[in-house]
Design an enzyme around this catalytic site. Structure first.
Site, PDB file in Angstrom:
ATOM      1  N   GLU A   1       0.848  -1.184   0.000  1.00 39.89           N
ATOM      2  CA  GLU A   1       0.000   0.000   0.000  1.00 39.89           C
ATOM      3  C   GLU A   1       0.889   1.241   0.000  1.00 39.89           C
ATOM      4  O   GLU A   1       1.913   1.290   0.675  1.00 39.89           O
ATOM      5  CB  GLU A   1      -0.884  -0.006   1.245  1.00 39.89           C
ATOM      6  CG  GLU A   1      -1.829   1.177   1.346  1.00 39.89           C
ATOM      7  CD  GLU A   1      -2.672   1.144   2.611  1.00 39.89           C
ATOM      8  OE1 GLU A   1      -3.807   1.633   2.566  1.00 39.89           O
ATOM      9  OE2 GLU A   1      -2.178   0.639   3.643  1.00 39.89           O
TER      10      GLU A   1
ATOM     11  N   LYS B   1     -10.542  -0.229  -1.996  1.00 42.17           N
ATOM     12  CA  LYS B   1     -10.640  -0.576  -0.569  1.00 42.17           C
ATOM     13  C   LYS B   1     -12.008  -0.217   0.012  1.00 42.17           C
ATOM     14  O   LYS B   1     -12.470   0.921  -0.100  1.00 42.17           O
ATOM     15  CB  LYS B   1      -9.532   0.155   0.185  1.00 42.17           C
ATOM     16  CG  LYS B   1      -9.440  -0.154   1.674  1.00 42.17           C
ATOM     17  CD  LYS B   1      -8.292   0.651   2.283  1.00 42.17           C
ATOM     18  CE  LYS B   1      -8.153   0.418   3.766  1.00 42.17           C
ATOM     19  NZ  LYS B   1      -7.097   1.281   4.351  1.00 42.17           N
TER      20      LYS B   1
ATOM     21  N   CYS C   1      -4.849  -3.557   3.335  1.00 39.63           N
ATOM     22  CA  CYS C   1      -4.546  -3.118   4.692  1.00 39.63           C
ATOM     23  C   CYS C   1      -5.689  -3.381   5.697  1.00 39.63           C
ATOM     24  O   CYS C   1      -5.876  -4.499   6.148  1.00 39.63           O
ATOM     25  CB  CYS C   1      -4.141  -1.649   4.670  1.00 39.63           C
ATOM     26  SG  CYS C   1      -3.223  -1.107   6.134  1.00 39.63           S
TER      27      CYS C   1
END
Length: 316
Positions: free
Chosen positions: A74, A149, A192
């Protein structure tokens, strides 16, 4: 970045790179019938050109060492020192950063997982909001999947010195995307903070994922407490390989990342840990027969009850 090459071999399937030279890397090329993935660790800043130089070097070295697919963390494009800078440096999928990585993938014939790209959102000029996007590029240089995300990091841990509201500048992605067939197996995409939501990984597993990937920039506080245990839990409950590229070290005076880019097998064993200090990469052989054997010997997915069973405590 140039210097001595430290190689550490584990279980005959892992080769760690930290401070690299190409001449020694070529001696470490992995020979196996199993496909090889390269899990990378970087320390990115707001200098996009410098970040690309490091990322490209990692990709090139992984290719020399026999990797079929490379996983970058990321924020591989940049990590800004302020909200203003973070937004100003963002790009579209047709911008310079993704274009350069596409050209690199095509040149080397290698697949890339580029997780946590700062992608300008719809109506960018008006909204000034971005997506945190995980981009998969194939060996021909084509974008074959983009996951945006879905779980945003809005956390205030005052005692730990952690404060971030990702939703203030990021648009949550609308959906999961199907796992992608790659040279190392079917890869399920996350980014993440998605790691903390087992529903996400279980959905990807139900749709055929064999490898889950969590490119990350974990804080030092949350990483120390939760990083490894969460990654191993996702591997155990889905019986998938888990590959988690990571940011490491200080990005600017106000932000540092935990590092410890990790690879975990379907039994939950840690295959590789890149530590908490240096950039580098680890090569991991992906043995899909081991995955199938694990699922056969402990058929957890067959034992899972219907969805209504798990909702039986809910009230109307």
């Amino acid at each position: 970045m140039v210097g001595s090459l430290i190689l550490r071999f584990h279980r005959s399937s892992i080769c760690h790179f930290s401070r690299r030279t190409s001449s020694i890397i070529s001696q470490c090329r992995m020979s196996s019938s199993h496909p090889v993935a390269a899990v990378c660790q970087m320390t990115c800043t707001a200098d996009k050109a410098a970040n690309f130089a490091v990322g490209a070097r990692l990709v090139e070295e992984a290719g020399v060492a026999g990797a079929s697919m490379v996983f970058l963390p990321e924020g591989f494009d940049y990590i800004g020192s302020s909200l203003k800078q973070t937004l100003e440096l963002s790009e579209t999928l047709s911008g310079e950063t993704i274009t350069r990585y596409s050209e690199l993938a095509r040149k080397l014939g290698i697949w890339l997982s580029l997780g946590g790209f700062h992608e300008q959102g719809e109506n960018w000029e008006i909204t000034q909001r971005i997506y945190n996007s995980h981009v998969i590029i194939n060996g021909q240089g084509d974008i074959v999947s983009v996951y945006r995300k879905g779980h945003l990091f809005d956390v205030e841990l005052k005692e730990k010195g952690v404060s971030l509201k990702e939703s203030s500048f990021t648009i949550p992605g609308p959906t999961l995307v199907p796992p992608v067939q790659t040279p190392i197996g079917k890869v399920g995409l996350a980014v993440c903070y998605d790691l903390r939501f087992p529903e996400h990984s279980l959905a990807l597993q139900r749709h055929g994922a064999e490898i889950l990937t969590y490119p990350s920039a974990f804080t030092v506080a949350t990483g120390t407490a939760h990083w490894e245990v969460l990654l191993r839990a996702r591997a155990v409950e889905t019986q998938c390989y888990v590959l988690a590229a990571a940011q490491v070290g200080p990005h600017h005076p106000k932000r540092s990342s935990y590092g410890h880019a990790l690879a975990v097998d379907p039994w939950g064993a840690v295959l590789s840990d890149l530590g908490g200090t240096d950039s580098g990469l680890a090569l991991v052989q992906v043995d899909l027969q081991k995955l199938r054997d694990t699922r056969r010997d402990m058929p957890v997915q067959q034992h899972r009850r219907e969805a209504q069973y798990y909702r039986s405590l809910d009230t109307d």
